[in-house]
Design a protein around this motif. Sequence first.
Motif, PDB file in Angstrom:
ATOM      1  N   UNK A  42       0.798  -1.124  -0.108  1.00 32.13           N
ATOM      2  CA  UNK A  42       0.021   0.138  -0.317  1.00 32.13           C
ATOM      3  C   UNK A  42       0.884   1.211  -0.024  1.00 32.13           C
ATOM      4  N   UNK A  43       0.194   2.316  -0.130  1.00 33.30           N
ATOM      5  CA  UNK A  43       0.909   3.623  -0.050  1.00 33.30           C
ATOM      6  C   UNK A  43       0.587   4.113   1.027  1.00 33.30           C
ATOM      7  N   UNK A  74      -5.360  -0.189  -1.716  1.00 28.18           N
ATOM      8  CA  UNK A  74      -5.654   1.116  -1.412  1.00 28.18           C
ATOM      9  C   UNK A  74      -5.758   1.486  -0.030  1.00 28.18           C
ATOM     10  N   UNK A  75      -6.818   1.010   0.518  1.00 25.00           N
ATOM     11  CA  UNK A  75      -7.435   1.189   1.688  1.00 25.00           C
ATOM     12  C   UNK A  75      -7.198   0.375   2.924  1.00 25.00           C
ATOM     13  N   UNK A  76      -6.021  -0.407   2.966  1.00 20.86           N
ATOM     14  CA  UNK A  76      -5.583  -1.452   4.289  1.00 20.86           C
ATOM     15  C   UNK A  76      -5.408  -0.697   5.327  1.00 20.86           C
ATOM     16  N   UNK A 106      -5.404   5.609  -9.498  1.00 20.92           N
ATOM     17  CA  UNK A 106      -6.071   6.465  -8.897  1.00 20.92           C
ATOM     18  C   UNK A 106      -7.112   6.371  -7.919  1.00 20.92           C
ATOM     19  N   UNK A 107      -7.102   4.768  -7.345  1.00 17.59           N
ATOM     20  CA  UNK A 107      -7.718   4.284  -6.414  1.00 17.59           C
ATOM     21  C   UNK A 107      -7.115   4.920  -4.766  1.00 17.59           C
ATOM     22  N   UNK A 108      -5.639   5.263  -5.000  1.00 17.51           N
ATOM     23  CA  UNK A 108      -5.060   5.655  -3.522  1.00 17.51           C
ATOM     24  C   UNK A 108      -5.366   6.850  -3.373  1.00 17.51           C
ATOM     25  N   UNK A 110      -1.285  16.095  -9.604  1.00 16.95           N
ATOM     26  CA  UNK A 110      -0.282  16.067  -8.741  1.00 16.95           C
ATOM     27  C   UNK A 110      -0.206  15.327  -7.630  1.00 16.95           C
ATOM     28  N   UNK A 111      -1.318  15.101  -6.924  1.00 12.36           N
ATOM     29  CA  UNK A 111      -1.692  13.882  -6.200  1.00 12.36           C
ATOM     30  C   UNK A 111      -1.582  12.524  -6.749  1.00 12.36           C
TER      31      UNK A 111
END
Length: 234
Positions: free
Chosen positions: A16-17, A109-111, A162-164, A172-173
């Motif tokens: 994940x990020x 993305x949402x862990x 894009x899901x993150x 930019x994000x």
Amino acid sequence: MTASLMAVTVDLVILTVRSGELCVLLVRRGVPLLRGSSVAPQDTAFVGHLALPGGYVLPDEDLLAAAERELREETGLDGIHLEQLATYGHPGRDPRGRTVTVAHLALAPHAGAPTAGTDAAEAEWLPVAEAMAEDLAFDHEVILRDGVERARAKLEYSSLGAAFCPPEFTVGQLREVYEAVWGERLDPRNFHRKVTKTPGFLEETGATSSAEPGRPAKLYRRGPVEQLNPPITR
């Protein structure tokens, strides 16, 4: 010639990020307990080492069910989409005996925050760069490297990056997500051109954000296309 017994395990590369860095879910190996017993068996392979979550496949399980169970039991996380990564079967990869493992991958993305369980003494998210510097158990460094490379490739040909991002985000994000996963700085103008010209990847919302330096930036949302054509190459 007598065939030797061979065990089958699953190992999980969950990425994940977090805080702008690509992170991997790791556990610290403890001494596991026998099911329904307070007595620990003589399984001390790599005790105290960081490792990918995973474990043995039970006789009545398929591989995906085993991977989902091990993720739940060792980290407390559930509901993460897993896909098979690769199979690893070097004869010397496990000191307990001949073992083949089927690795699974998720770029989640949402862990949430993990909770150690079963034979894991700890469970934590660790930046991939730090994890690579650790003395990981078994051949988990090799498996992790393969998983990271597969995840980087997924961002090239899918809209997963894009899901993150938030539901509405600036280019930019989105670029920060790609930089975190790919592990390199990207040219802002070139990246902006690529993602906005890829059909179906992004949709303009009609709103702008003044959160970034300079003039207000356009806000986008994730488009309907999941497979990008052309891909966003590194």
